[in-house]
Design a protein around this motif. Structure first.
Motif, mmCIF file in Angstrom:
data_model
loop_
_atom_site.group_PDB
_atom_site.id
_atom_site.type_symbol
_atom_site.label_atom_id
_atom_site.label_comp_id
_atom_site.label_asym_id
_atom_site.label_seq_id
_atom_site.Cartn_x
_atom_site.Cartn_y
_atom_site.Cartn_z
ATOM 1 N N TYR A 51 -9.747 4.579 6.590
ATOM 2 C CA TYR A 51 -9.509 5.467 5.494
ATOM 3 C C TYR A 51 -9.674 7.033 5.932
ATOM 4 C CZ TYR A 51 -8.287 1.725 2.407
ATOM 5 O OH TYR A 51 -7.698 0.544 1.825
ATOM 6 N N GLN A 52 -10.722 7.302 6.767
ATOM 7 C CA GLN A 52 -10.944 8.421 7.283
ATOM 8 C C GLN A 52 -9.843 9.093 7.997
ATOM 9 O OE1 GLN A 52 -13.862 10.573 6.435
ATOM 10 N NE2 GLN A 52 -12.803 12.118 7.399
ATOM 11 N N ARG A 53 -9.291 8.286 8.660
ATOM 12 C CA ARG A 53 -7.988 8.552 9.531
ATOM 13 C C ARG A 53 -6.768 9.007 8.573
ATOM 14 N NH1 ARG A 53 -4.602 4.919 13.556
ATOM 15 N NH2 ARG A 53 -3.230 6.130 14.272
ATOM 16 N N ARG A 54 -6.425 8.071 7.444
ATOM 17 C CA ARG A 54 -5.516 8.400 6.514
ATOM 18 C C ARG A 54 -5.955 9.886 5.998
ATOM 19 N NH1 ARG A 54 -4.331 3.531 2.552
ATOM 20 N NH2 ARG A 54 -3.238 5.453 1.596
ATOM 21 N N ARG A 55 -7.133 9.942 5.499
ATOM 22 C CA ARG A 55 -7.532 11.151 4.907
ATOM 23 C C ARG A 55 -7.394 12.540 5.805
ATOM 24 N NH1 ARG A 55 -13.904 12.665 3.275
ATOM 25 N NH2 ARG A 55 -13.397 14.601 2.465
ATOM 26 N N ASP A 56 -7.496 12.243 7.251
ATOM 27 C CA ASP A 56 -7.360 13.341 8.018
ATOM 28 C C ASP A 56 -5.817 13.765 8.161
ATOM 29 O OD1 ASP A 56 -10.120 13.506 8.523
ATOM 30 O OD2 ASP A 56 -10.027 12.233 10.318
ATOM 31 N N ARG A 57 -4.812 12.601 8.060
ATOM 32 C CA ARG A 57 -3.786 12.954 8.298
ATOM 33 C C ARG A 57 -3.047 13.514 6.874
ATOM 34 N NH1 ARG A 57 -0.977 7.338 10.863
ATOM 35 N NH2 ARG A 57 -1.882 7.831 12.733
ATOM 36 N N ARG A 58 -3.737 13.320 5.738
ATOM 37 C CA ARG A 58 -3.330 13.789 4.588
ATOM 38 C C ARG A 58 -3.611 15.359 4.535
ATOM 39 N NH1 ARG A 58 -4.923 9.957 1.569
ATOM 40 N NH2 ARG A 58 -7.131 10.903 1.199
ATOM 41 N N GLU A 59 -4.922 15.392 4.865
ATOM 42 C CA GLU A 59 -5.373 16.769 4.582
ATOM 43 C C GLU A 59 -4.701 18.007 5.861
ATOM 44 O OE1 GLU A 59 -9.627 16.525 5.178
ATOM 45 O OE2 GLU A 59 -9.855 16.034 3.257
ATOM 46 N N GLU A 60 -4.227 17.236 7.028
ATOM 47 C CA GLU A 60 -3.448 17.928 8.049
ATOM 48 C C GLU A 60 -2.196 18.419 7.401
ATOM 49 O OE1 GLU A 60 -2.774 16.655 11.935
ATOM 50 O OE2 GLU A 60 -4.850 15.858 12.080
ATOM 51 N N ALA A 61 -1.708 17.514 6.713
ATOM 52 C CA ALA A 61 -0.252 17.504 6.109
ATOM 53 C C ALA A 61 -0.559 18.635 4.941
ATOM 54 C CB ALA A 61 0.544 16.507 5.429
ATOM 55 N N GLU A 62 -1.445 18.777 4.144
ATOM 56 C CA GLU A 62 -1.739 19.520 3.031
ATOM 57 C C GLU A 62 -1.794 21.005 3.746
ATOM 58 O OE1 GLU A 62 -4.828 20.303 -0.569
ATOM 59 O OE2 GLU A 62 -4.865 18.465 0.741
ATOM 60 N N HIS A 63 -2.572 21.055 4.929
ATOM 61 C CA HIS A 63 -3.127 22.294 5.272
ATOM 62 C C HIS A 63 -1.630 22.983 6.051
ATOM 63 C CE1 HIS A 63 -4.981 25.311 7.741
ATOM 64 N NE2 HIS A 63 -4.262 25.013 8.824
ATOM 65 N N ALA A 64 -0.697 22.190 6.440
ATOM 66 C CA ALA A 64 0.536 22.687 7.029
ATOM 67 C C ALA A 64 1.317 23.295 5.907
ATOM 68 C CB ALA A 64 0.913 21.473 7.703
ATOM 69 N N LEU A 65 1.413 22.716 4.799
ATOM 70 C CA LEU A 65 2.063 22.996 3.680
ATOM 71 C C LEU A 65 1.660 24.470 3.246
ATOM 72 C CD1 LEU A 65 2.755 19.747 1.778
ATOM 73 C CD2 LEU A 65 4.477 21.085 3.054
ATOM 74 N N ARG A 66 0.267 24.322 2.894
ATOM 75 C CA ARG A 66 -0.321 25.520 2.456
ATOM 76 C C ARG A 66 -0.264 26.851 3.346
ATOM 77 N NH1 ARG A 66 -6.409 24.047 0.063
ATOM 78 N NH2 ARG A 66 -5.539 22.809 -1.705
ATOM 79 N N MET A 67 -0.299 26.563 4.651
ATOM 80 C CA MET A 67 0.011 27.619 5.598
ATOM 81 C C MET A 67 1.467 28.122 5.743
ATOM 82 S SD MET A 67 -2.852 28.202 7.077
ATOM 83 C CE MET A 67 -2.392 29.529 8.095
ATOM 84 N N GLN A 68 2.365 27.258 5.436
ATOM 85 C CA GLN A 68 3.774 27.527 5.153
ATOM 86 C C GLN A 68 4.040 28.336 4.077
ATOM 87 O OE1 GLN A 68 5.924 27.149 7.671
ATOM 88 N NE2 GLN A 68 7.613 28.138 6.320
ATOM 89 N N ALA A 69 3.349 27.805 2.943
ATOM 90 C CA ALA A 69 3.140 28.627 1.607
ATOM 91 C C ALA A 69 2.944 30.124 1.995
ATOM 92 C CB ALA A 69 2.810 27.942 0.777
ATOM 93 N N LEU A 70 1.863 30.444 2.732
ATOM 94 C CA LEU A 70 1.256 31.456 2.732
ATOM 95 C C LEU A 70 2.017 32.463 3.901
ATOM 96 C CD1 LEU A 70 -2.512 30.874 3.292
ATOM 97 C CD2 LEU A 70 -1.542 32.094 1.513
ATOM 98 N N ILE A 71 2.800 31.779 4.837
ATOM 99 C CA ILE A 71 3.643 32.666 5.467
ATOM 100 C C ILE A 71 4.803 33.064 4.899
ATOM 101 C CG2 ILE A 71 5.289 32.272 7.955
ATOM 102 C CD1 ILE A 71 3.117 30.461 8.859
ATOM 103 N N GLU A 72 5.350 32.329 3.981
ATOM 104 C CA GLU A 72 6.676 32.548 3.037
ATOM 105 C C GLU A 72 6.169 33.715 2.309
ATOM 106 O OE1 GLU A 72 8.053 28.831 1.593
ATOM 107 O OE2 GLU A 72 8.666 28.220 3.425
ATOM 108 N N GLU A 73 4.982 33.452 1.725
ATOM 109 C CA GLU A 73 4.487 34.473 0.597
ATOM 110 C C GLU A 73 4.418 35.861 1.337
ATOM 111 O OE1 GLU A 73 0.395 35.166 -1.861
ATOM 112 O OE2 GLU A 73 1.188 33.195 -2.059
ATOM 113 N N GLY A 74 3.908 35.777 2.499
ATOM 114 C CA GLY A 74 3.468 37.135 3.176
ATOM 115 C C GLY A 74 4.906 37.698 3.727
ATOM 116 N N GLU A 75 5.934 36.934 3.847
ATOM 117 C CA GLU A 75 7.151 37.522 4.456
ATOM 118 C C GLU A 75 7.901 37.805 3.103
ATOM 119 O OE1 GLU A 75 9.242 34.095 5.935
ATOM 120 O OE2 GLU A 75 8.267 34.178 7.975
#
Length: 100
Positions: free
Chosen positions: A57-81
């Motif tokens: 379950y920790q591995r699943r949580r880490d994968r889920r948080e990585e995906a969420e982080h990637a989406l947030r970073m993409q949203a911030l990049i798009e917002e900055g652009e």
């Protein structure tokens, strides 16, 4: 000379005796354990099962948080652009009015 029936009987007896020996050895090893030994083995198995579940379950949580982080970073990049584009448009509009 052995008849086919006698050969089958001997093979069956040999097979049965092997199974009985293995089963008896297994029961003897289990029967020689005290209740404390069984409790220790059970505790170890339970601890191992808990460790494996936590790891899974920790591995699943880490994968889920990585995906969420990637989406947030993409949203911030798009917002900055978008903000950069708006600033450029404002500068172009301001620059166009200053010209005679």
């Amino acid at each position: 000379m052995n008849t086919p029936n006698e050969v089958d009987t001997a093979a069956t007896a040999a097979s049965s005796s092997l199974k009985a020996t293995v089963a008896g050895g297994g029961l003897l090893s289990i029967g020689g354990l005290t209740s404390n030994d069984l409790a220790i083995i059970g505790g170890l198995l339970l601890g191992l099962a808990g460790f494996m579940l936590q790891w899974y379950y920790q591995r699943r949580r880490d994968r889920r948080e990585e995906a969420e982080h990637a989406l947030r970073m993409q949203a911030l990049i798009e917002e900055g652009e978008e903000e950069e584009e708006e600033e450029e448009e404002e500068e172009e509009e301001e620059g166009g009015h200053d010209k005679p």
